[in-house]
Design an enzyme around this catalytic site. Structure first.
Site, short mmCIF file in Angstrom:
data_model
loop_
_atom_site.label_atom_id
_atom_site.label_comp_id
_atom_site.label_asym_id
_atom_site.label_seq_id
_atom_site.Cartn_x
_atom_site.Cartn_y
_atom_site.Cartn_z
N CYS A 45 17.34 27.34 -66.01
CA CYS A 45 17.21 25.92 -65.64
C CYS A 45 16.01 25.28 -66.33
O CYS A 45 14.87 25.72 -66.15
CB CYS A 45 17.08 25.82 -64.12
SG CYS A 45 16.70 24.16 -63.53
N GLY A 46 16.24 24.25 -67.11
CA GLY A 46 15.17 23.56 -67.82
C GLY A 46 14.11 22.99 -66.90
O GLY A 46 12.91 23.08 -67.17
N HIS A 47 14.52 22.37 -65.79
CA HIS A 47 13.56 21.81 -64.84
C HIS A 47 12.71 22.91 -64.20
O HIS A 47 11.51 22.74 -64.00
CB HIS A 47 14.29 21.01 -63.74
CG HIS A 47 15.01 19.81 -64.25
ND1 HIS A 47 14.34 18.71 -64.75
CD2 HIS A 47 16.33 19.54 -64.36
CE1 HIS A 47 15.24 17.81 -65.14
NE2 HIS A 47 16.44 18.29 -64.92
N CYS A 48 13.34 24.04 -63.90
CA CYS A 48 12.60 25.17 -63.31
C CYS A 48 11.55 25.69 -64.29
O CYS A 48 10.43 26.00 -63.89
CB CYS A 48 13.55 26.30 -62.93
SG CYS A 48 14.69 25.90 -61.60
#
Length: 75
Positions: A45-48
């Site tokens: 996950c990019g946001h993670c």
């Protein structure tokens, strides 16, 4: 699963100063450290990933201050 801790465990893989936990080592690491902050995230996950990098930088500052405070209290 990632862990930022005051000390590192020798049998646990480490990435950039952060212990990498798994189902196999989670319980033993948690029991062997007085203070533990665990972040659960999805590595795809990019946001993670962005949040992890942000938190990692901030936590090193917080941990240093906690260590100083703990030392001052014990004197």
């Amino acid at each position: 699963i990632a862990l930022i801790s005051f000390t590192s465990a020798t049998d646990v893989p480490e990435e950039e100063g952060v212990l990498v936990l798994s189902e196999a080592n989670f319980d033993s690491v948690i029991k062997s450290h007085e203070y533990v902050l665990v972040e659960f995230y999805a590595p795809w996950c990019g946001h993670c990933k962005k949040f992890f990098l942000y938190i990692q930088k901030k936590l090193f500052f917080i941990i240093e201050n906690l260590i100083k405070t703990k030392k001052q209290k014990s004197v």
